[in-house]
Design a protein around this motif. Structure first.
Motif, PDB file in Angstrom:
ATOM      1  N   GLU A  66     -15.439  12.593 -20.898  1.00 26.27           N
ATOM      2  CA  GLU A  66     -15.980  11.444 -20.167  1.00 26.27           C
ATOM      3  C   GLU A  66     -16.480  11.863 -18.782  1.00 26.27           C
ATOM      4  N   ASP A  69     -19.814  13.733 -19.062  1.00 26.21           N
ATOM      5  CA  ASP A  69     -20.917  12.794 -19.297  1.00 26.21           C
ATOM      6  C   ASP A  69     -21.400  12.184 -17.993  1.00 26.21           C
ATOM      7  N   ARG A  75     -25.134  14.392 -22.850  1.00 31.51           N
ATOM      8  CA  ARG A  75     -23.977  13.720 -23.435  1.00 31.51           C
ATOM      9  C   ARG A  75     -23.066  14.793 -24.020  1.00 31.51           C
ATOM     10  N   SER A  77     -19.829  14.623 -24.461  1.00 33.59           N
ATOM     11  CA  SER A  77     -18.760  14.086 -25.297  1.00 33.59           C
ATOM     12  C   SER A  77     -19.113  14.145 -26.779  1.00 33.59           C
ATOM     13  N   SER A  87     -27.376  22.114 -20.265  1.00 33.93           N
ATOM     14  CA  SER A  87     -27.408  20.856 -19.536  1.00 33.93           C
ATOM     15  C   SER A  87     -27.834  21.086 -18.094  1.00 33.93           C
ATOM     16  N   LYS A 270     -27.061   6.715 -21.273  1.00 31.34           N
ATOM     17  CA  LYS A 270     -25.656   6.705 -20.888  1.00 31.34           C
ATOM     18  C   LYS A 270     -25.433   5.616 -19.845  1.00 31.34           C
ATOM     19  N   PHE A 273     -24.444   8.276 -14.896  1.00 27.87           N
ATOM     20  CA  PHE A 273     -24.298   9.689 -14.582  1.00 27.87           C
ATOM     21  C   PHE A 273     -25.004   9.929 -13.255  1.00 27.87           C
TER      22      PHE A 273
END
Length: 371
Positions: A66, A69, A75, A77, A87, A270, A273
């Motif tokens: 979590e 994320d 993402r 998770s 990322s 999401k 973030f």
């Protein structure tokens, strides 16, 4: 004056006759013999690279997935244990603090590998974002050594390295952007099928005290397969052919993911973030210059900082990385250009020390390995 840093492989490099250069405060081997020879060896057989200067962080705790994320643009998770994902670590304004690779070691245990020059910035950002999450972020960069073995025979070389044992995933079943556990002389080894060259290959994370011996053992096993030590010069020309961005060239705090062609990395649906608001405000790269690939004929290559111009000499962009491609035999470059000329038929030129060289927009990557 800050003292230059060396990786645990310094003596190995010196014994091989490496030439060193400064790279983000580290003295790293730029070449051992020839830039071209090392580049071609990776494309045809394999090269071994010291990447122990890279930074490593662990994220552990019940809320680790979590938290990531929220802290990163992807993402994480959704990633299962045994996998890895590219990322981005964004600032609130959407600028790129760093690009990273995240490995899910277990349900509540992740490893992040970031660029060496951004170690302090990444550590600070990750720790600032912990807030109420039940996680612990630890900088473990100095505990490990990291080696990359890249090229079409990488798997055969590592499989033949006798001290690498207890591999948890059979070699033939190891997938790209996944990892396996193994041992080296009985000690833990992380074996990831990742890399920065556009070839098949692996990155091996081992205790810093063992990395020098591992380097020598891999070189011994690879001698019959054409393995050569390779430096930063070959690593740079290989990643450029593969269209892979380099922080400080294609990526920076002033660049948003969409501009760099990395909008796909940002998961905008999401709930939250860091950098979401800024990312959502620019769904398409409509602000600022955008990254494109360019190719040219002849032997004169544009280099980082050279202008991209129109036929009348008007500057419409700037090269971020450029070289005479050893594999393709012609000049290639990545450049940020005004959106108005990124995709239309406007003639573009590389300004190479006052000479205009016609350039053709080319989809990235410039080179794809044969499967």
């Amino acid at each position: 004056m800050t003292e230059p840093r060396y990786t645990p492989l310094r003596k190995n490099h010196e014994a091989l006759g490496a030439s060193f250069t400064d790279f983000g405060g580290w003295q790293m081997p730029v070449r051992y013999t020839s830039d071209l020879a090392e580049h071609h060896a990776v494309r045809a057989a394999a090269g071994i690279f010291d990447i122990s200067h890279m930074a490593e962080f662990t994220v552990r705790g019940a809320a680790a997935a979590e938290y990531l994320d929220y802290a990163l643009a992807g993402r994480l998770s959704a990633m299962s244990a045994g996998k890895a994902k590219y990322s981005l670590l964004l600032a609130e304004d959407g600028g790129i603090i760093d690009d990273v690779i995240v490995y899910r070691l277990d349900d509540a245990d992740f490893l992040i590998i970031s660029n060496a020059g951004n170690r302090d910035a990444v550590r600070e950002a990750l720790r600032e974002r912990v807030d109420a999450f039940d996680v612990e972020v630890e900088d473990v960069s100095d505990d490990f050594g990291l080696i990359a073995v890249q090229g079409p025979v990488s798997e055969a070389i590592l499989a033949a390295t006798e001290a690498i044992e207890d591999v948890t995933v059979p070699w033939a079943e190891q997938k790209y952007y996944a990892w396996a556990r193994a041992t080296y002389n009985g000690k833990p080894l992380l074996l990831a099928r990742t890399g920065y060259t556009g070839e098949d290959g692996f990155e091996l994370l081992v205790d810093a005290a063992d990395v020098a011996a591992l380097w020598d053992d891999i070189l011994t096993a690879g001698a019959a397969h054409g393995l050569v030590p390779a430096g930063l010069a070959a690593r740079d020309s290989l990643r450029l052919e593969a269209g892979m961005p380099l922080y400080g060239n294609e990526l920076s705090r002033d660049i948003r993911p969409a501009q760099a062609g990395l909008g796909r990395v940002v998961v905008t649906d999401k709930e939250r973030f860091v950098g979401k608001d800024a990312s959502a405000s620019v769904p398409e790269p409509a602000e600022g210059r955008v990254l494109i690939g360019l190719t040219a004929e002849g032997r004169r290559a544009g280099r980082a900082g050279y202008p991209v111009v129109l036929e009348d000499g008007t500057a419409v962009g700037e090269i971020t990385s450029g070289a005479l491609s050893p594999t393709l035999g012609h000049p290639i470059a990545m450049a940020y250009v005004d959106p108005s000329v990124a995709e239309d038929g406007t003639a573009l030129f590389l300004d190479v020390r006052g000479t205009k060289i016609p350039a053709t927009r080319t989809a990235l990557p410039f080179y794809r390995r044969k499967k």
